[in-house]
Design an enzyme around this catalytic site. Structure first.
Site, PDB file in Angstrom:
ATOM      1  N   LYS A 181      33.140  39.545  39.784  1.00 57.54           N
ATOM      2  CA  LYS A 181      32.953  40.964  40.088  1.00 57.54           C
ATOM      3  C   LYS A 181      31.528  41.444  39.783  1.00 57.54           C
ATOM      4  O   LYS A 181      30.789  40.807  39.034  1.00 57.54           O
ATOM      5  CB  LYS A 181      34.012  41.813  39.373  1.00 57.54           C
ATOM      6  CG  LYS A 181      35.361  41.700  40.099  1.00 57.54           C
ATOM      7  CD  LYS A 181      36.447  42.591  39.545  1.00 57.54           C
ATOM      8  CE  LYS A 181      37.715  42.426  40.399  1.00 57.54           C
ATOM      9  NZ  LYS A 181      38.873  43.122  39.816  1.00 57.54           N
ATOM     10  N   ARG A 206      43.523  36.310  37.701  1.00 55.50           N
ATOM     11  CA  ARG A 206      43.366  36.334  39.171  1.00 55.50           C
ATOM     12  C   ARG A 206      41.932  35.896  39.480  1.00 55.50           C
ATOM     13  O   ARG A 206      40.987  36.607  39.160  1.00 55.50           O
ATOM     14  CB  ARG A 206      43.640  37.753  39.684  1.00 55.50           C
ATOM     15  CG  ARG A 206      43.543  37.892  41.203  1.00 55.50           C
ATOM     16  CD  ARG A 206      43.724  39.351  41.627  1.00 55.50           C
ATOM     17  NE  ARG A 206      43.661  39.507  43.066  1.00 55.50           N
ATOM     18  CZ  ARG A 206      42.528  39.583  43.748  1.00 55.50           C
ATOM     19  NH1 ARG A 206      41.368  39.532  43.136  1.00 55.50           N
ATOM     20  NH2 ARG A 206      42.560  39.718  45.063  1.00 55.50           N
TER      21      ARG A 206
END
Ligand code: PT1
Length: 283
Positions: A227, A261
């Site tokens: 991210k 995840r």
């Protein structure tokens, strides 16, 4: 914690890995990787899922809507058309729990009918019809916190008191709504939503205090893989974010995360194994 995913039992005594399968043309890391001349290549998608299962993924998260910062909303029929063939093919060919990453009632219903065994909703069943669709589907649901909507959530993330307190209160309220609607607590998972309407400071604070989100005794899912926080903290492009993603994965499992995840399944499985060796009582 023992959870049932359409007949498959998963024991969360050890952290599990959820491999990301983006069937969108616009995802932040691998957007369009499974597309050729503007169309989803189903064989490529299944191969990618099979590789992740071979590497040790317990879940494959199939998503047809990009929810990265700035992403445009997608039409529900378009979303169904993207994900359904993939869900059908994976459930036919691979031994894995299929998670459907959606906020849309129609997608939840059709994906579960085609073999999905977990609903992963970044909007925590707040869209019209989503709560009812999830109740009817009868599968576990992951409730995630997001401030705002993907298109503008990173414009000015703001928390009045403490981000951890606000995220917990939101998740508590969604848990209550789910239980009242008929989803047993033993079918709910929670996720603080890293990068969803949060500054780097908010994300770091949530990670430091992650254990506060384990108090419900529900599996805690986290998505930190590649991210933009890593990009800003270290000045790294998406393709150079694996080492930092693994450091964040280790930090998360040490603080109680039950599902990671991720885009990089094999490397994350190694992190979990090392963490496991370090937390064994002997030696
Ligand atoms: C997540 C998650 C998700 N993340 C769950 N589902 C995404 N349960 C999609 C960035 O800052 O964390 N948990 N489904 C992907 N969303 C983002 C958000 C991708 C932020 C990138 C960023 O780069």
């Amino acid at each position: 914690m023992l959870y049932q995913f359409s007949g498959r039992s998963i024991d969360f005594d050890q952290p599990k890995v959820m491999g990301v399968l983006n069937v969108t043309p616009d995802s932040f890391y691998d957007g369009g990787a499974l597309y050729s001349s503007g169309r989803l290549n189903l064989d490529l998608a299944i191969d990618r899922a099979a590789v992740m299962v071979g590497e040790g993924a317990d879940f494959i998260d199939v998503g047809g809507e990009s929810t990265r910062p700035g992403a445009d909303p997608v039409d529900s029929q378009e979303e169904v058309d993207r994900v359904l063939p993939v869900v059908v093919a994976i459930s036919k060919r691979l031994d894995v729990v299929i998670s459907i990453d959606t906020s849309t009632a129609q997608v939840m219903t059709e994906a579960v009918a085609s073999g999905a065994a977990l609903i992963n909703d970044v909007r925590a069943l707040q869209r019209p019809g989503a709560l009812q669709a999830a109740v009817a589907a009868g599968v576990p649901v992951c409730l995630m916190h997001m401030q705002g909507a993907p298109i503008d959530m990173q414009c000015a993330p703001l928390y009045d008191e403490d981000v951890v307190v606000e995220v917990s209160a939101f998740l508590q309220q969604r848990i209550d709504a789910c239980v009242a609607a008929g989803i047993p607590a033993g079918r709910l998972l929670v996720d603080p939503g890293f990068g969803f309407g949060k500054t780097d400071h908010h994300n770091i604070r949530l990670l430091k205090k992650l254990e506060e989100l384990t108090l419900w005794g529900m599996p805690l899912l986290v998505g930190l893989s590649r991210k933009s926080m890593i990009g800003r903290l270290l000045e790294r492009d998406t393709y150079d974010r694996l080492p930092a993603s693994l450091a964040l994965a280790l930090a998360a499992v040490s603080r109680g995360a039950n599902i990671l995840r991720v885009h990089d399944v094999a490397a994350t499985v190694d992190v979990i194994k090392i963490n496991q060796l370090l937390s064994e009582s002997e030696g």
